[in-house]
Motif scaffolding. Structure first.
Motif, mmCIF file in Angstrom:
data_model
loop_
_atom_site.group_PDB
_atom_site.id
_atom_site.type_symbol
_atom_site.label_atom_id
_atom_site.label_comp_id
_atom_site.label_asym_id
_atom_site.label_seq_id
_atom_site.Cartn_x
_atom_site.Cartn_y
_atom_site.Cartn_z
ATOM 1 N N ASN A 174 120.325 -85.106 10.409
ATOM 2 C CA ASN A 174 120.624 -83.681 10.342
ATOM 3 C C ASN A 174 119.338 -82.884 10.529
ATOM 4 O O ASN A 174 118.505 -82.807 9.639
ATOM 5 C CB ASN A 174 121.274 -83.326 9.007
ATOM 6 N N SER A 224 125.610 -79.416 10.044
ATOM 7 C CA SER A 224 124.962 -80.717 10.177
ATOM 8 C C SER A 224 124.945 -81.121 11.642
ATOM 9 O O SER A 224 125.990 -81.416 12.230
ATOM 10 C CB SER A 224 125.704 -81.767 9.333
ATOM 11 N N ILE A 236 126.927 -84.341 12.507
ATOM 12 C CA ILE A 236 126.830 -85.226 11.355
ATOM 13 C C ILE A 236 127.959 -84.875 10.384
ATOM 14 O O ILE A 236 128.074 -83.733 9.944
ATOM 15 C CB ILE A 236 125.479 -85.070 10.621
ATOM 16 N N ARG A 251 129.619 -84.971 6.897
ATOM 17 C CA ARG A 251 129.271 -85.166 5.487
ATOM 18 C C ARG A 251 130.435 -84.713 4.621
ATOM 19 O O ARG A 251 130.977 -83.641 4.817
ATOM 20 C CB ARG A 251 128.017 -84.365 5.124
ATOM 21 N N THR A 258 130.761 -89.694 1.448
ATOM 22 C CA THR A 258 129.494 -90.193 1.952
ATOM 23 C C THR A 258 128.612 -90.610 0.787
ATOM 24 O O THR A 258 128.261 -89.793 -0.061
ATOM 25 C CB THR A 258 128.774 -89.114 2.794
ATOM 26 N N GLU A 305 122.519 -91.444 2.897
ATOM 27 C CA GLU A 305 122.124 -91.099 4.265
ATOM 28 C C GLU A 305 122.557 -92.187 5.232
ATOM 29 O O GLU A 305 123.026 -91.923 6.331
ATOM 30 C CB GLU A 305 120.604 -90.901 4.328
ATOM 31 N N LYS A 345 126.372 -92.175 6.341
ATOM 32 C CA LYS A 345 126.929 -91.013 7.047
ATOM 33 C C LYS A 345 127.616 -91.442 8.336
ATOM 34 O O LYS A 345 127.341 -92.501 8.901
ATOM 35 C CB LYS A 345 125.824 -90.012 7.379
ATOM 36 N N ASN A 382 129.673 -95.040 12.311
ATOM 37 C CA ASN A 382 129.156 -95.192 10.950
ATOM 38 C C ASN A 382 128.480 -96.557 10.865
ATOM 39 O O ASN A 382 129.147 -97.592 10.867
ATOM 40 C CB ASN A 382 130.287 -95.089 9.919
#
Length: 218
Positions: free
Chosen positions: A143, A150, A157, A159, A163, A166, A169, A184
């Motif tokens: 991000n 994001s 991204i 979120r 999640t 990091e 994600k 993912n």
């Protein structure tokens, strides 16, 4: 070109934070020179300050790539990406000056979209060959947006409350009408949706979150 525009970098274009006004595809398409049209737009904010999605930014990136490589972006992609991935049946249109359209007008098979997702899932490797540097995969899917949105280097991204970290994600590519590539890494998951939606083009995101991602948890 004024001094503010001279401060626009490739990173600003990648993160949609160039600050250039974007009047939309419908305003750019009738113009005779798309690159000039984008560059002549007024600066709405200091480069790097605000994220605003713009197909114009993407088209400038295609023009820059063609100038830097002395190759048409389509030919460059065939040689370095599509060819090794076995992607042969696709359509990618150009503007009146022969620049491959950066922000829209690409079409390919669903299975070829999945190949692109798998390439990112495996950190840029395909059949044991490193097609894209792993460092680029990492940077482009973080991000980097300057606001709450994001967004990385042309990747969204995802979120939400599910999640865990990091590493857990999901990042995704989104095309017109509801075309999606979801990745993912934590769950070793790549998923593709093809749609022809006119109203809620985000509905594949809901399907992914509520069904595919949850199934993968099990």
């Amino acid at each position: 070109m004024d001094s503010t525009k001279k401060n626009i970098t490739i990173r600003h274009l990648l993160t949609m934070s160039s600050g250039l006004k974007w009047p939309g595809n419908e305003a750019m398409i009738p113009s005779k020179n798309w690159v000039r049209f984008v560059l002549e737009q007024p600066v709405e904010s200091e480069p790097g300050n605000d994220m605003k999605y713009s197909c114009g930014n993407s088209h400038l990136l295609s023009a820059i790539l063609q100038k830097a490589t002395q190759m048409n972006t389509v030919d460059f992609a065939k040689k370095n990406l599509f060819g090794p991935l076995g992607i042969e049946d696709f359509k990618w249109y150009q503007d009146a000056h022969g620049i491959a359209i950066g922000g829209f007008s690409m079409a390919m098979k669903t299975e070829d979209m999945l190949k692109f997702g798998l390439l990112y899932l495996h950190n840029g490797k395909w059949n044991s060959k490193q097609l894209v540097p792993a460092e680029w995969i990492d940077k482009s899917t973080r991000n980097l947006a300057v606001e709450e949105t994001s967004y990385g280097y042309h990747w969204w991204i995802l979120r939400d409350k599910n999640t865990l970290s990091e590493e857990d994600k999901t990042f995704y590519a989104m095309g017109m009408g509801g075309q999606y590539i979801f990745v993912n890494k934590q769950r070793q998951l790549a998923a593709v949706f093809t749609s022809n939606l006119t109203d809620d083009v985000s509905s594949p995101i809901h399907y992914y979150k509520n069904y595919i991602l949850k199934l993968r948890e099990g």
